[in-house]
Design an enzyme around this catalytic site. Sequence first.
Site, short mmCIF file in Angstrom:
data_model
loop_
_atom_site.label_atom_id
_atom_site.label_comp_id
_atom_site.label_asym_id
_atom_site.label_seq_id
_atom_site.Cartn_x
_atom_site.Cartn_y
_atom_site.Cartn_z
N SER A 83 0.82 -1.42 -0.25
CA SER A 83 0.62 -0.03 0.05
C SER A 83 0.65 1.28 -0.46
O SER A 83 0.39 2.72 -0.60
CB SER A 83 -0.55 0.04 1.28
OG SER A 83 -0.43 -0.27 2.93
N HIS A 94 -0.10 5.26 7.08
CA HIS A 94 0.21 5.52 5.45
C HIS A 94 0.25 7.37 5.05
O HIS A 94 -0.35 7.93 5.66
CB HIS A 94 -1.29 5.20 4.25
CG HIS A 94 -1.02 3.17 4.89
ND1 HIS A 94 -1.68 2.76 6.20
CD2 HIS A 94 -1.07 2.29 3.75
CE1 HIS A 94 -1.87 1.59 5.65
NE2 HIS A 94 -0.99 1.44 4.49
#
Length: 264
Positions: free
Chosen positions: A41, A246
């Site tokens: 990701s 993230h």
Amino acid sequence: MHRTRTAALAAALLTLSTAALGATTARAGTGTVHYAALGDSYSAGGGSATSYLNSCNQSTNAYPYLYDRLASPATFAFRACGGATSSDVVNNQLGPLDSATTLVSITVGGNDVGLKNVLASCLLGDDATCLDAVSAAEDTARTQLPGELDAAYGAIRAHAPNAHVVVLGYPRFYDLAEPLCPGIDRVKRAALDEGADTLDAVIRTAAAEHPGFTYQEVNARFAGHQLCDSAPWLHALDWPVGQSFHPTAEGQANAYLPALLAAL
């Protein structure tokens, strides 16, 4: 707020465009660039958008997509996928690679050591639970991850024998110079940063053992923009949960993209 953020991203991309094109032109001196973006990701762009291109959470704000827009390689294969492990890269992402591939980028290893579960343990559990989870992940990183990375890197080289492979690391999540950080104490923050350092060290060593692979760390590029800083380029606990920890769009544009360019 939205206009300011958009303007800042546009300015960053404009600044980087000359460097990107220059780096690509230099590499293209021996042939046209054929680029493949692999990994998890952090390469797909999870956390960098409010909507995604597909179920892999690929984003147009991800550093591979930004590189494609700026440098215009002859071909661009975007195969990175949220949740991918090293074995997923081998089994699902190498199809576009061949002898014509000249550039590959990858982030992988976090899911191999159970990073998601570690973060959950530290956010939801007490200090002892967090420290145990980080310690277990570090043990996995030291004992199992080297073999998994070696297999993945070897498969990449076998499929793309002529490619320059850029391996990007993971950021430290927390700025420990900040005395307070809502929702998490210093013990847990320090443990998570230590775990990230261990993970990066294993990835760096594995990459160094493969000719034509270049490791690029991203920590210095996130300095001043970690969690607890006033303008973080990382998500704290967020919704949807998959965005948590993230890089934001700014983190992709201002940290990961420059790290890729620096390797070229």
